[in-house]
Design an enzyme around this catalytic site. Sequence first.
Site, PDB file in Angstrom:
ATOM      1  N   TYR A 117      -1.551  -1.205  10.221  1.00  0.00           N
ATOM      2  CA  TYR A 117      -1.526  -1.734   8.909  1.00  0.00           C
ATOM      3  C   TYR A 117      -0.310  -0.842   8.265  1.00  0.00           C
ATOM      4  CZ  TYR A 117      -3.373  -1.264   3.919  1.00  0.00           C
ATOM      5  OH  TYR A 117      -3.777  -1.497   2.673  1.00  0.00           O
ATOM      6  N   SER A 161       0.955  -1.299  -0.072  1.00  0.00           N
ATOM      7  CA  SER A 161       0.083  -0.008   0.045  1.00  0.00           C
ATOM      8  C   SER A 161       0.915   1.206   0.044  1.00  0.00           C
ATOM      9  CB  SER A 161      -0.930  -0.024   1.208  1.00  0.00           C
ATOM     10  OG  SER A 161      -1.569   1.329   1.329  1.00  0.00           O
ATOM     11  N   LYS A 164       2.733  -2.944   5.980  1.00  0.00           N
ATOM     12  CA  LYS A 164       2.762  -2.778   4.606  1.00  0.00           C
ATOM     13  C   LYS A 164       4.377  -2.371   4.409  1.00  0.00           C
ATOM     14  CE  LYS A 164      -1.201  -4.067   3.076  1.00  0.00           C
ATOM     15  NZ  LYS A 164      -1.378  -5.253   2.262  1.00  0.00           N
TER      16      LYS A 164
HETATM   17  N1  LIG Z   1      -8.595  -1.259  -1.608  1.00  0.00           N
HETATM   18  C1  LIG Z   1      -7.692  -0.371  -1.655  1.00  0.00           C
HETATM   19  O1  LIG Z   1      -7.755   0.809  -1.809  1.00  0.00           O
HETATM   20  C2  LIG Z   1      -6.388  -0.882  -1.285  1.00  0.00           C
HETATM   21  C3  LIG Z   1      -5.936  -2.110  -0.941  1.00  0.00           C
HETATM   22  N2  LIG Z   1      -4.751  -2.350  -0.780  1.00  0.00           N
HETATM   23  C4  LIG Z   1      -4.255  -3.866  -0.434  1.00  0.00           C
HETATM   24  O2  LIG Z   1      -4.542  -4.645  -1.380  1.00  0.00           O
HETATM   25  C5  LIG Z   1      -5.040  -6.070  -0.756  1.00  0.00           C
HETATM   26  C6  LIG Z   1      -6.572  -6.378  -1.399  1.00  0.00           C
HETATM   27  O3  LIG Z   1      -7.147  -5.324  -0.754  1.00  0.00           O
HETATM   28  P1  LIG Z   1      -8.988  -5.380  -1.334  1.00  0.00           P
HETATM   29  O4  LIG Z   1      -8.973  -6.101  -2.488  1.00  0.00           O
HETATM   30  O5  LIG Z   1      -9.078  -3.808  -1.132  1.00  0.00           O
HETATM   31  O6  LIG Z   1      -9.640  -6.153   0.064  1.00  0.00           O
HETATM   32  P2  LIG Z   1     -10.833  -6.905   0.338  1.00  0.00           P
HETATM   33  O7  LIG Z   1     -11.139  -6.875   1.661  1.00  0.00           O
HETATM   34  O8  LIG Z   1     -11.904  -6.431  -0.694  1.00  0.00           O
HETATM   35  O9  LIG Z   1     -10.364  -8.419  -0.090  1.00  0.00           O
HETATM   36  C7  LIG Z   1      -9.543  -8.926   0.586  1.00  0.00           C
HETATM   37  C8  LIG Z   1      -9.575 -10.478   0.247  1.00  0.00           C
HETATM   38  O10 LIG Z   1      -8.524 -11.167   1.106  1.00  0.00           O
HETATM   39  C9  LIG Z   1      -9.262 -12.338   1.493  1.00  0.00           C
HETATM   40  N3  LIG Z   1      -8.783 -12.751   2.970  1.00  0.00           N
HETATM   41  C10 LIG Z   1      -8.880 -12.053   3.928  1.00  0.00           C
HETATM   42  N4  LIG Z   1      -8.341 -12.785   5.025  1.00  0.00           N
HETATM   43  C11 LIG Z   1      -7.945 -13.970   4.593  1.00  0.00           C
HETATM   44  C12 LIG Z   1      -7.308 -14.943   5.088  1.00  0.00           C
HETATM   45  N5  LIG Z   1      -6.937 -14.998   6.215  1.00  0.00           N
HETATM   46  N6  LIG Z   1      -7.003 -15.887   4.362  1.00  0.00           N
HETATM   47  C13 LIG Z   1      -7.393 -16.104   3.011  1.00  0.00           C
HETATM   48  N7  LIG Z   1      -8.070 -14.893   2.444  1.00  0.00           N
HETATM   49  C14 LIG Z   1      -8.327 -13.868   3.118  1.00  0.00           C
HETATM   50  C15 LIG Z   1     -10.685 -11.804   1.835  1.00  0.00           C
HETATM   51  O11 LIG Z   1     -11.693 -13.012   1.666  1.00  0.00           O
HETATM   52  C16 LIG Z   1     -10.989 -11.036   0.480  1.00  0.00           C
HETATM   53  O12 LIG Z   1     -11.153 -11.988  -0.694  1.00  0.00           O
HETATM   54  C17 LIG Z   1      -4.888  -5.938   0.506  1.00  0.00           C
HETATM   55  O13 LIG Z   1      -3.651  -6.349   0.806  1.00  0.00           O
HETATM   56  C18 LIG Z   1      -5.014  -4.282   0.896  1.00  0.00           C
HETATM   57  O14 LIG Z   1      -4.110  -4.132   2.153  1.00  0.00           O
HETATM   58  C19 LIG Z   1      -3.503  -1.611  -0.578  1.00  0.00           C
HETATM   59  C20 LIG Z   1      -3.810  -0.421  -0.944  1.00  0.00           C
HETATM   60  C21 LIG Z   1      -5.144   0.191  -1.199  1.00  0.00           C
HETATM   61  C1  LIG Z   2      -4.562   3.267   0.532  1.00  0.00           C
HETATM   62  C2  LIG Z   2      -4.818   2.326   1.956  1.00  0.00           C
HETATM   63  O1  LIG Z   2      -4.091   1.317   1.848  1.00  0.00           O
HETATM   64  C3  LIG Z   2      -6.125   2.269   2.254  1.00  0.00           C
HETATM   65  O2  LIG Z   2      -6.397   2.682   3.292  1.00  0.00           O
HETATM   66  C4  LIG Z   2      -7.432   1.913   4.026  1.00  0.00           C
HETATM   67  O3  LIG Z   2      -8.090   2.386   5.138  1.00  0.00           O
HETATM   68  C5  LIG Z   2      -7.643   0.774   3.535  1.00  0.00           C
HETATM   69  O4  LIG Z   2      -7.281  -0.251   4.537  1.00  0.00           O
HETATM   70  C6  LIG Z   2      -6.713   0.781   2.228  1.00  0.00           C
HETATM   71  O5  LIG Z   2      -5.810  -0.383   2.245  1.00  0.00           O
END
Ligand SMILES: NC(=O)C1=CN([C@@H]2O[C@H](COP(=O)(O)OP(=O)(O)OC[C@H]3O[C@@H](n4cnc5c(N)ncnc54)[C@H](O)[C@@H]3O)[C@@H](O)[C@H]2O)C=CC1
Ligand SMILES: C[C@H](O)[C@@H]1OC(=O)[C@H](O)[C@@H]1O
Length: 254
Positions: free
Chosen positions: A157, A144, A161
């Site tokens: 977090y 992130s 990261k």
């Molecule tokens: N959405 C955003 O704006 C941003 C997301 N990220 C990172 O991108 C990645 C994905 O984020 P999103 O798609 O937004 O999150 P999300 O919450 O929509 O999806 C996360 C996925 O990980 C799975 N997951 C959670 N815990 C788990 C576990 N213990 N074992 C297996 N699977 C598990 C969930 O079931 C889900 O499918 C994360 O690492 C997040 O920190 C980073 C920056 C910004």
């Molecule tokens: C950009 C960040 O990663 C963003 O901030 C949050 O609160 C969410 O957890 C996303 O990861």
Amino acid sequence: MTRFDLTGKTAVITGAGRGIGRALARGLAEAGAQVAVVSRSQAQLDELVQEIEQAGGRAFAIAADITESGAPEQVVQATIEQFGGLHILVNNAGMNIRSKALDVTEEEWDRITALDLKAAFFMAQAAGKVMCEQKYGRIVNIASVGGLVALRTGVVYAASKAGVIQMTRVLALEWSKFGVCVNTIAPWYFRTPLTETLLNDPAYLQDILNRTPMGRIGELEDLIGPAIFLASDAAAYISGQTIAVDGGMSVYGF
Ligand SMILES: NC(=O)C1=CN([C@@H]2O[C@H](COP(=O)(O)OP(=O)(O)OC[C@H]3O[C@@H](n4cnc5c(N)ncnc54)[C@H](O)[C@@H]3O)[C@@H](O)[C@H]2O)C=CC1
Ligand SMILES: C[C@H](O)[C@@H]1OC(=O)[C@H](O)[C@@H]1O
């Protein structure tokens, strides 16, 4: 076949049930990879596998909690049993609890770091054992911009990261001689279940846009190209790097 083509490669994508991981699984499959999609929800994975197969790709669902001891090795083993090999790992699964530093509990620390840092490492270690042995691999960690600059979205977090970014560098140092490239993508905001609540708040969204030179939040499509690039032979001489996919946010001083 271009150097961006993933035909003949097998990829594991964690957190593929929804959000960024789901988009990256679809994208790598479209680029030719066979994909093992991992999350806790069998139903979401089954739907994704059907979607990928209907588009002509090959996918396999592995329902697992990757924070459980032994789960990373089981995921890698199941992938090899299904597809006969493993070439790419996308370490995407992650979560956040947005507490202020003075309010963080040990339970919150343990929950966030268990997934965002510890599980990412042990997934990399399990995949790295196969990749180093075969002298080929691509690991793409999803961190992130919160690991690069200070955000108001939680210190645990951010530390996790930032740890992923440094883990990327050390794994690159140790594994590049085996042909294993380890890199990181650092996203800014993208609309997913993780961020939906925040992005639905007009004032918060305006704060984000005010800090984003491109004036928009990311589209999931914006992440697919960088992920395919880092997973492909086109990035064969790149290791230990972090690409911010952030609309220019991380360089916005004033
Ligand atoms: N959405 C955003 O704006 C941003 C997301 N990220 C990172 O991108 C990645 C994905 O984020 P999103 O798609 O937004 O999150 P999300 O919450 O929509 O999806 C996360 C996925 O990980 C799975 N997951 C959670 N815990 C788990 C576990 N213990 N074992 C297996 N699977 C598990 C969930 O079931 C889900 O499918 C994360 O690492 C997040 O920190 C980073 C920056 C910004
Ligand atoms: C950009 C960040 O990663 C963003 O901030 C949050 O609160 C969410 O957890 C996303 O990861």
